[in-house]
Design a protein around this motif. Structure first.
Motif, PDB file in Angstrom:
ATOM      1  N   GLN A  12       0.832  -1.213   0.000  1.00 45.69           N
ATOM      2  CA  GLN A  12       0.000   0.000   0.000  1.00 45.69           C
ATOM      3  C   GLN A  12       0.859   1.252   0.000  1.00 45.69           C
ATOM      4  O   GLN A  12       0.569   2.214  -0.712  1.00 45.69           O
ATOM      5  CB  GLN A  12      -0.941  -0.008   1.210  1.00 45.69           C
ATOM      6  N   ARG A  13       1.950   1.244   0.782  1.00 49.07           N
ATOM      7  CA  ARG A  13       2.840   2.405   0.810  1.00 49.07           C
ATOM      8  C   ARG A  13       3.491   2.625  -0.553  1.00 49.07           C
ATOM      9  O   ARG A  13       3.628   3.761  -1.013  1.00 49.07           O
ATOM     10  CB  ARG A  13       3.905   2.204   1.895  1.00 49.07           C
ATOM     11  N   ARG A  15       2.298   1.682  -3.439  1.00 55.85           N
ATOM     12  CA  ARG A  15       1.253   2.149  -4.365  1.00 55.85           C
ATOM     13  C   ARG A  15       1.031   3.646  -4.220  1.00 55.85           C
ATOM     14  O   ARG A  15       0.927   4.367  -5.224  1.00 55.85           O
ATOM     15  CB  ARG A  15      -0.044   1.389  -4.112  1.00 55.85           C
ATOM     16  N   GLU A  16       0.943   4.129  -2.988  1.00 54.42           N
ATOM     17  CA  GLU A  16       0.740   5.559  -2.767  1.00 54.42           C
ATOM     18  C   GLU A  16       1.900   6.367  -3.336  1.00 54.42           C
ATOM     19  O   GLU A  16       1.700   7.437  -3.921  1.00 54.42           O
ATOM     20  CB  GLU A  16       0.585   5.821  -1.265  1.00 54.42           C
ATOM     21  N   CYS A  17       3.070   5.834  -3.206  1.00 51.99           N
ATOM     22  CA  CYS A  17       4.251   6.521  -3.732  1.00 51.99           C
ATOM     23  C   CYS A  17       4.203   6.609  -5.247  1.00 51.99           C
ATOM     24  O   CYS A  17       4.452   7.662  -5.841  1.00 51.99           O
ATOM     25  CB  CYS A  17       5.507   5.786  -3.273  1.00 51.99           C
ATOM     26  N   GLU A  19       1.538   6.367  -7.192  1.00 50.22           N
ATOM     27  CA  GLU A  19       0.428   7.209  -7.632  1.00 50.22           C
ATOM     28  C   GLU A  19       0.788   8.684  -7.502  1.00 50.22           C
ATOM     29  O   GLU A  19       0.442   9.499  -8.360  1.00 50.22           O
ATOM     30  CB  GLU A  19      -0.821   6.889  -6.811  1.00 50.22           C
ATOM     31  N   GLU A  20       1.496   9.035  -6.429  1.00 45.12           N
ATOM     32  CA  GLU A  20       1.892  10.427  -6.222  1.00 45.12           C
ATOM     33  C   GLU A  20       2.820  10.900  -7.347  1.00 45.12           C
ATOM     34  O   GLU A  20       2.729  12.036  -7.804  1.00 45.12           O
ATOM     35  CB  GLU A  20       2.574  10.581  -4.867  1.00 45.12           C
TER      36      GLU A  20
END
Length: 414
Positions: A12-13, A15-17, A19-20
């Motif tokens: 999840q971490r 993925r957030e990275c 996407e950002e």
């Protein structure tokens, strides 16, 4: 598809990275890979910008059979095209390029025909064949062509450039009829589908028809395939359209009931053969009216389908209009008031309602009078003409409408 594999607790971490930094490839789902890890698809053209925090262990690998994401499965073709082009161009995407990408196109089998204003900006030209291969892939096609302006040569020859593929011959299925033509040499008008459907429902069983402007068979084929017509004389002067029409007749198995008259229909030598004549030429078929009068059966007459572009004044509310006279050139016409059938309404950009516009009625009356005079002069005896129907096909331009007048023409008994 390139992907970053990491332990599930870091997925999840990561993925957030991604996407950002706009590096995640939204076309595909996250997938499990050996070792209890999760792989996150990334955009290959953006790999050089990849910068993962050192405390987040991951490795780059390739997924051989990526699973499409739910969002990708829901994408419209237009959205898919934009997504693929964004990936192709990387960080050079702009509003100018966005405006250059078409929202609609014509599809003919495995060929897509783009509008003339598509992909005109300079950055597209630098992509070369990669652009057209991307367009074809995104739209599920194998060939790509772009339409230009119709040439003013009297034959409405299209100016079409084949951008991907070896030839322009396509097959198009329309109302159960298979048309074949070369998109680089012949036009196909999907906007006339309402009239083709109407023609297909006409009662023509056992009739002989003359189609004075046959083209690739827009109306010739519905008459032959759907109406029960006994025979059609198809007239066409564009050699490319003649070839397409011949192939289409064979493709639909009706070549034995049609004769193609190649050349200028104004020089047609047919006489006294037709129960029905189609004059499907816009903006005006007026030059064909004398020919239509010659080919109608002199003893029984028939029906003319006369196409014309008629200009109408903008009118938000139409006043009550008088009914058209039932006939022209007959003694009872002055006192007998028949009603013209009204079109179901404009299928173009304007809302017209069910009532005939006054300009349409005036054009229909003037045309009926003119045809009645031509027939009387030709045969040396009185004829009568009756307006059966006025059909609004579509808006051709602001306040200009493509109409079809169904005009019955009969000799007056002695």
């Amino acid at each position: 598809v390139p992907a970053l594999a990491t332990e599930r607790r870091f997925a999840q971490r990561l993925r957030e990275c991604l996407e950002e930094e706009q590096l995640l490839d939204g076309r595909y789902r996250l997938q499990q890979v050996p070792g209890g890890r999760v792989a996150l698809p990334v955009l290959e053209e953006q790999l050089s910008q990849l910068c993962v925090p050192p405390e987040m262990p991951c490795e780059l690998l390739r997924i051989q059979d990526p699973v499409p994401s739910r969002a990708a499965r829901r994408r419209t073709p237009a959205r898919a095209l934009r997504d693929e082009l964004r990936r192709l161009l990387g960080g050079t995407w702009s509003e100018e390029l966005e405006r250059d990408v078409p929202h609609a196109w014509q599809r003919h089998g495995d060929l897509v025909l783009l509008s003339e204003d598509s992909f005109k900006a300079a950055p597209w030209e630098r992509l070369g064949s990669a652009l057209w291969e991307t367009v074809a892939s995104a739209l599920g096609a194998r060939r790509v062509a772009r339409r230009g302006r119709v040439m003013p040569d009297g034959m409405r020859t299209p100016s079409v450039t084949l951008l991907l593929g070896q030839d322009g011959w396509v097959e198009h299925v329309d109302n159960g009829i298979r048309y074949t033509f070369d998109v680089t040499k012949c036009m196909f008008s999907p906007g006339n589908i309402t009239e083709k459907l109407r023609v297909a429902s006409l009662p023509c069983s056992g009739e002989v028809l003359v189609d004075l402007y046959a083209g690739i068979g827009y109306f010739t084929l519905p008459f032959l395939v759907h109406t029960g017509a006994a025979f059609v004389h198809a007239c066409e002067w564009n050699s490319h359209a003649v070839e397409a029409l011949h192939r289409t007749l064979v493709l639909n198995g009706v070549q034995d009931r049609c004769h193609i008259h190649a050349g200028d229909s104004r020089q047609l030598e047919l006489r006294d053969v037709a129960d029905r004549v189609n004059l499907g030429l816009i903006p005006s078929s007026e030059e064909g009216w004398p020919v239509a009068c010659h080919v109608l059966k002199k003893d029984t007459g028939g029906v003319l389908h006369i196409h014309h572009n008629v200009e109408s004044l903008p009118a938000p509310a139409l006043p009550q209009t008088p009914a058209l006279p039932a006939e022209r050139g007959s003694p009872e016409a002055a006192s007998s008031g028949g009603e013209a059938q009204h079109p179901a309404g404009d299928r173009g950009q304007e809302t017209l309602g069910a009532r005939l516009r006054p300009e349409w009625q005036r054009w229909a009356e003037a045309t009926a009078t003119r045809i009645q005079g031509l027939l009387a002069e030709l045969h040396g005896r009185p004829w009568r003409t009756s307006v059966l129907h006025i059909e609004a096909v579509k808006s051709y331009a602001p306040h200009v409408h493509h109409l079809v007048l169904d005009l019955e023409c009969r000799p007056v008994p002695p």
